[in-house]
Design an enzyme around this catalytic site. Structure first.
Site, short mmCIF file in Angstrom:
data_model
loop_
_atom_site.label_atom_id
_atom_site.label_comp_id
_atom_site.label_asym_id
_atom_site.label_seq_id
_atom_site.Cartn_x
_atom_site.Cartn_y
_atom_site.Cartn_z
N HIS A 78 0.82 -1.21 0.00
CA HIS A 78 0.00 0.00 0.00
C HIS A 78 0.86 1.26 0.00
O HIS A 78 0.53 2.24 -0.67
CB HIS A 78 -0.94 0.01 1.20
CG HIS A 78 -1.87 -1.15 1.23
ND1 HIS A 78 -2.63 -1.47 2.35
CD2 HIS A 78 -2.17 -2.10 0.30
CE1 HIS A 78 -3.34 -2.56 2.09
NE2 HIS A 78 -3.07 -2.95 0.86
N HIS A 235 -9.15 -2.32 -5.24
CA HIS A 235 -8.04 -2.59 -4.32
C HIS A 235 -7.05 -3.57 -4.92
O HIS A 235 -5.84 -3.44 -4.70
CB HIS A 235 -8.54 -3.12 -2.98
CG HIS A 235 -7.41 -3.26 -2.01
ND1 HIS A 235 -6.88 -2.20 -1.30
CD2 HIS A 235 -6.65 -4.34 -1.67
CE1 HIS A 235 -5.87 -2.60 -0.57
NE2 HIS A 235 -5.70 -3.90 -0.78
N ASP A 239 -3.08 -2.90 -5.26
CA ASP A 239 -2.01 -3.83 -4.89
C ASP A 239 -1.06 -4.05 -6.06
O ASP A 239 0.17 -4.10 -5.89
CB ASP A 239 -2.60 -5.17 -4.46
CG ASP A 239 -3.11 -5.18 -3.03
OD1 ASP A 239 -2.79 -4.25 -2.27
OD2 ASP A 239 -3.83 -6.14 -2.67
N HIS A 262 -0.26 -11.09 -4.98
CA HIS A 262 1.08 -10.54 -4.85
C HIS A 262 2.14 -11.46 -5.46
O HIS A 262 3.03 -11.01 -6.18
CB HIS A 262 1.40 -10.31 -3.38
CG HIS A 262 0.44 -9.40 -2.68
ND1 HIS A 262 0.27 -8.09 -3.04
CD2 HIS A 262 -0.42 -9.64 -1.65
CE1 HIS A 262 -0.64 -7.53 -2.26
NE2 HIS A 262 -1.07 -8.45 -1.42
#
Length: 306
Positions: A78, A235, A239, A262
């Site tokens: 973030h 969101h 990311d 991720h």
């Protein structure tokens, strides 16, 4: 030209997974250094952790960086997204423990802090990584791909069985400050059943209904509901912007994620840098710089959040 922050700015909160107090301070840094995390609770000789794809120790729940001494810092995505979105190329992030504070679960507070201090342009030319041909990685039903484009274009698709999320798709060009306006306020999200499972295993101890969107079937349990009807996919895009920032240079390319997380985005960067013919490093002229994230960010465009 390259940039850094005009002056230092600190952020205090708790770690999402540890639940422990955490403080991260962004400081100016010299041209050419890039982004570096510095553990203030460690031996200074072992404290620096470069914010680079090659230093990621893959974790399913967040992005974790680790240096050659085993010193690590987690949940960096973030704050990295905020730096990319505000066009910051060089900074030291001092942190007093192993996890970046979660704050409200988005990048909004980091963005406000950075822009409240201002962006300083430096007397050093800026380079970017231009994608020349498609590169893709696939894990089961999830995929992440980079293809040529003259800006950073982010496209994402997700699908969850909970009706409060369901199937969502979105595409955004990250130039002209759109990260700040469109993505920065979108919070991390999770299913109530996953929260219960994580806490049973000693994780998500700092998670609350205020710093994450928690859903249970058709219900949004977080007070006030959603900030955007498609906050979940926004969101995921946030990311991705943060994880792509670990390339170490601004990216000129079209990122397309399908159920990607991720680790998969990090796999994609590994794939890019293992194939030198799929990219080139270019020096940015004024026209190229104007197409990068953060090139035209204005303080009054930061959305207000509850």
């Amino acid at each position: 030209m390259q940039t850094t922050v005009q002056s230092s700015v600190a952020f205090k909160g708790v770690g999402l997974h540890s639940g422990q107090p955490a403080c991260a301070t962004i400081l100016p840094a010299p041209a050419g250094q890039g982004i570096v995390f510095r553990r203030t609770d460690a031996d200074p000789a072992q404290a620096d952790i470069p914010a680079l794809w090659s230093h990621v120790n893959q974790s399913p729940l967040c992005t974790l960086l680790e240096n050659e001494h085993g010193m690590s810092v987690s949940t960096v995505e973030h704050i990295m997204a905020a730096l990319v979105g505000c066009g910051i190329h060089n900074a030291v992030i001092e942190i007093d423990g192993p996890e970046v504070p979660i704050l409200d679960g988005s990048s909004a507070m980091f963005v406000r802090g950075i822009l409240s201090r201002g962006v300083r342009r430096m007397a050093a030319p800026l380079q970017a990584l231009r994608i020349l041909r498609p590169v893709e990685v696939i894990r089961g039903a999830a995929s992440a791909r980079l293809t040529p484009h003259d800006t950073l274009l982010v496209e994402f698709a997700i699908e969850f069985e909970d009706a409060a999320i369901g199937t969502q798709k979105k595409t955004l060009n990250m130039s002209n400050g759109s990260f700040v306006r469109e993505l920065s306020t979108s919070r991390t999200f999770c299913r109530k059943a996953d929260v219960d499972a994580m806490r049973a295993n000693g994780l998500a101890l700092g998670g609350t209904l205020e710093n994450a969107v928690v859903v249970d079937g058709e219900k949004v349990l977080s007070p006030g509901g959603l900030r955007h009807a498609d906050e979940a996919v926004r969101h995921k895009m946030l990311d991705a912007v943060g994880d792509l920032g670990l390339a170490g240079l601004p990216i000129l390319g079209h990122y397309h994620g399908v159920r990607a997380g991720h680790a998969l985005t990090n796999d994609l960067l590994h794939a890019v840098f293992s194939q030198p013919d799929c990219y080139e490093i270019v020096e940015c002229d004024a026209a190229t710089t104007a197409r990068l994230p953060g090139a035209d960010v204005h303080w009054d465009e930061i959305p207000e959040v509850a």
